[in-house]
Scaffold this motif. Structure first.
Motif, PDB file in Angstrom:
ATOM      1  N   UNK A 205       0.846  -1.193   0.000  1.00  0.00           N
ATOM      2  CA  UNK A 205       0.000   0.000   0.000  1.00  0.00           C
ATOM      3  C   UNK A 205       0.879   1.240   0.000  1.00  0.00           C
ATOM      4  N   UNK A 206       0.724   2.084  -1.000  1.00  0.00           N
ATOM      5  CA  UNK A 206       1.479   3.337  -1.058  1.00  0.00           C
ATOM      6  C   UNK A 206       0.512   4.486  -1.348  1.00  0.00           C
ATOM      7  N   UNK A 207       0.808   5.643  -0.747  1.00  0.00           N
ATOM      8  CA  UNK A 207      -0.018   6.827  -0.959  1.00  0.00           C
ATOM      9  C   UNK A 207       0.757   7.831  -1.797  1.00  0.00           C
ATOM     10  N   UNK A 208       0.135   8.242  -2.897  1.00  0.00           N
ATOM     11  CA  UNK A 208       0.757   9.187  -3.811  1.00  0.00           C
ATOM     12  C   UNK A 208      -0.309  10.099  -4.398  1.00  0.00           C
ATOM     13  N   UNK A 209      -0.080  11.401  -4.284  1.00  0.00           N
ATOM     14  CA  UNK A 209      -0.998  12.398  -4.858  1.00  0.00           C
ATOM     15  C   UNK A 209      -2.436  12.168  -4.381  1.00  0.00           C
ATOM     16  N   UNK A 210      -2.579  11.977  -3.056  1.00  0.00           N
ATOM     17  CA  UNK A 210      -3.884  11.823  -2.403  1.00  0.00           C
ATOM     18  C   UNK A 210      -4.632  10.551  -2.818  1.00  0.00           C
ATOM     19  N   UNK A 211      -3.893   9.618  -3.403  1.00  0.00           N
ATOM     20  CA  UNK A 211      -4.493   8.335  -3.782  1.00  0.00           C
ATOM     21  C   UNK A 211      -3.732   7.202  -3.114  1.00  0.00           C
ATOM     22  N   UNK A 212      -4.423   6.107  -2.826  1.00  0.00           N
ATOM     23  CA  UNK A 212      -3.778   4.916  -2.256  1.00  0.00           C
ATOM     24  C   UNK A 212      -3.716   3.841  -3.327  1.00  0.00           C
ATOM     25  N   UNK A 213      -2.508   3.363  -3.583  1.00  0.00           N
ATOM     26  CA  UNK A 213      -2.294   2.378  -4.641  1.00  0.00           C
ATOM     27  C   UNK A 213      -1.978   1.009  -4.045  1.00  0.00           C
ATOM     28  N   UNK A 214      -2.505  -0.039  -4.678  1.00  0.00           N
ATOM     29  CA  UNK A 214      -2.111  -1.411  -4.353  1.00  0.00           C
ATOM     30  C   UNK A 214      -1.008  -1.775  -5.336  1.00  0.00           C
ATOM     31  N   UNK A 215       0.223  -1.653  -4.883  1.00  0.00           N
ATOM     32  CA  UNK A 215       1.386  -1.777  -5.762  1.00  0.00           C
ATOM     33  C   UNK A 215       1.990  -3.173  -5.685  1.00  0.00           C
ATOM     34  N   UNK A 216       2.158  -3.811  -6.841  1.00  0.00           N
ATOM     35  CA  UNK A 216       2.884  -5.074  -6.898  1.00  0.00           C
ATOM     36  C   UNK A 216       4.365  -4.773  -7.120  1.00  0.00           C
ATOM     37  N   UNK A 217       5.268  -5.358  -6.315  1.00  0.00           N
ATOM     38  CA  UNK A 217       6.700  -5.104  -6.498  1.00  0.00           C
ATOM     39  C   UNK A 217       7.185  -5.379  -7.920  1.00  0.00           C
ATOM     40  N   UNK A 218       6.616  -6.387  -8.580  1.00  0.00           N
ATOM     41  CA  UNK A 218       7.052  -6.738  -9.928  1.00  0.00           C
ATOM     42  C   UNK A 218       6.773  -5.633 -10.943  1.00  0.00           C
ATOM     43  N   UNK A 219       5.891  -4.679 -10.587  1.00  0.00           N
ATOM     44  CA  UNK A 219       5.594  -3.567 -11.482  1.00  0.00           C
ATOM     45  C   UNK A 219       6.725  -2.533 -11.512  1.00  0.00           C
ATOM     46  N   UNK A 220       7.565  -2.553 -10.494  1.00  0.00           N
ATOM     47  CA  UNK A 220       8.587  -1.516 -10.349  1.00  0.00           C
ATOM     48  C   UNK A 220       9.807  -1.788 -11.216  1.00  0.00           C
ATOM     49  N   UNK A 221      10.295  -0.744 -11.866  1.00  0.00           N
ATOM     50  CA  UNK A 221      11.571  -0.826 -12.583  1.00  0.00           C
ATOM     51  C   UNK A 221      12.719  -0.489 -11.644  1.00  0.00           C
ATOM     52  N   UNK A 222      12.598   0.646 -10.975  1.00  0.00           N
ATOM     53  CA  UNK A 222      13.593   1.039  -9.967  1.00  0.00           C
ATOM     54  C   UNK A 222      12.997   2.094  -9.051  1.00  0.00           C
ATOM     55  N   UNK A 223      13.634   2.299  -7.916  1.00  0.00           N
ATOM     56  CA  UNK A 223      13.193   3.264  -6.916  1.00  0.00           C
ATOM     57  C   UNK A 223      14.302   4.284  -6.733  1.00  0.00           C
ATOM     58  N   UNK A 224      13.927   5.558  -6.754  1.00  0.00           N
ATOM     59  CA  UNK A 224      14.893   6.652  -6.677  1.00  0.00           C
ATOM     60  C   UNK A 224      14.602   7.527  -5.460  1.00  0.00           C
ATOM     61  N   UNK A 225      15.637   7.794  -4.669  1.00  0.00           N
ATOM     62  CA  UNK A 225      15.488   8.672  -3.517  1.00  0.00           C
ATOM     63  C   UNK A 225      15.643  10.124  -3.945  1.00  0.00           C
TER      64      UNK A 225
END
Length: 236
Positions: free
Chosen positions: A139-159
């Motif tokens: 569960x991640x919150x972005x731009x006032x929305x809550x997403x059900x995120x699958x890890x396999x959808x991610x390409x990379x994460x940037x800080x």
């Protein structure tokens, strides 16, 4: 087509007869989804390989010196999938009692060998589909929305300061989190931190160039301290 179809699986030949070794090796050259890691002359030699690395499939002879294949298989707490190869049909029932995938009676043709390999690949594909369907979401919150995120959808994460950019195929979600904390939510076998500001999905790598890795046409920097570890994971 399921993504497991293109996966490469490791195998070893455990066989004491040179001619049988050569036949199996030649057959495997026409099976691009199987990577032969070693040819072992007996079970004890094969045992040393299994202690060092994960193997997906064994082509295992039964009648061998020192310890026969069935005895060795019974001694393993966890074993790879097994296709028995032997000239003795009387071992067949005991072999299947050990959940062997198949039993190849020597001499066997390439067609018969391929049938066994396809049985293994079909089983692995079903396992992969089951794992995909059971993938846990984050569960991640972005731009006032809550997403059900699958890890396999991610390409990379940037800080980016106090925020993270979660780069996916078609968009980028910005969330309030730290890289260190978010990494604990990711499957450790699939993701790796390669820089103080980047975590990558290992399955999304296109190529490496110098101290950078290309993912989805984007170049991501690799810190010198992570290069050796990344190369070891890629070689596996």
């Amino acid at each position: 087509m399921n993504q497991t179809t293109n996966k490469i699986y490791t195998c070893i030949i455990v066989e004491d007869e040179p001619l049988s070794q050569e036949i199996l090796e030649s057959y495997l050259q026409d099976c691009p989804q199987l990577k032969l890691k070693a040819i072992c002359n007996d079970a004890l030699e094969a045992n040393q390989i299994l202690l060092k690395e994960a193997i997906d499939l064994l082509f295992l002879d039964i009648n061998m010196p020192k310890m026969n294949g069935i005895e060795w298989l019974k001694s393993l707490d966890q074993s790879p999938k097994v296709i028995f190869t032997t000239a003795y049909p009387e071992y067949a029932v005991e072999g299947f009692d050990l959940n062997a995938l198949d039993y190849l009676l020597k001499p066997f043709s390439f067609e018969r060998f391929l049938r066994s390999v396809n049985k293994f690949l079909s089983l692995q594909e079903k396992v992969g589909e089951k794992q995909e369907n059971q993938e846990e979401t984050i569960l991640v919150k972005s731009n006032k929305k809550t997403y059900l995120l699958k890890p396999s959808e991610l390409n990379y994460i940037e800080s980016d300061g106090d925020y993270l950019k979660l780069h996916r195929k078609d968009d980028c979600l910005v969330i309030h989190d730290t890289l260190k904390h978010f990494q604990t939510k990711l499957p450790s076998n699939d993701f790796m931190r390669i820089h103080r500001s980047f975590i990558i999905n290992l399955g999304k790598i296109d190529y490496l160039e110098g101290n950078q890795v290309c993912i989805a046409k984007q170049m991501v920097p690799i810190a010198n301290s992570y290069i050796d570890q990344l190369m070891q994971l890629i070689k596996k």
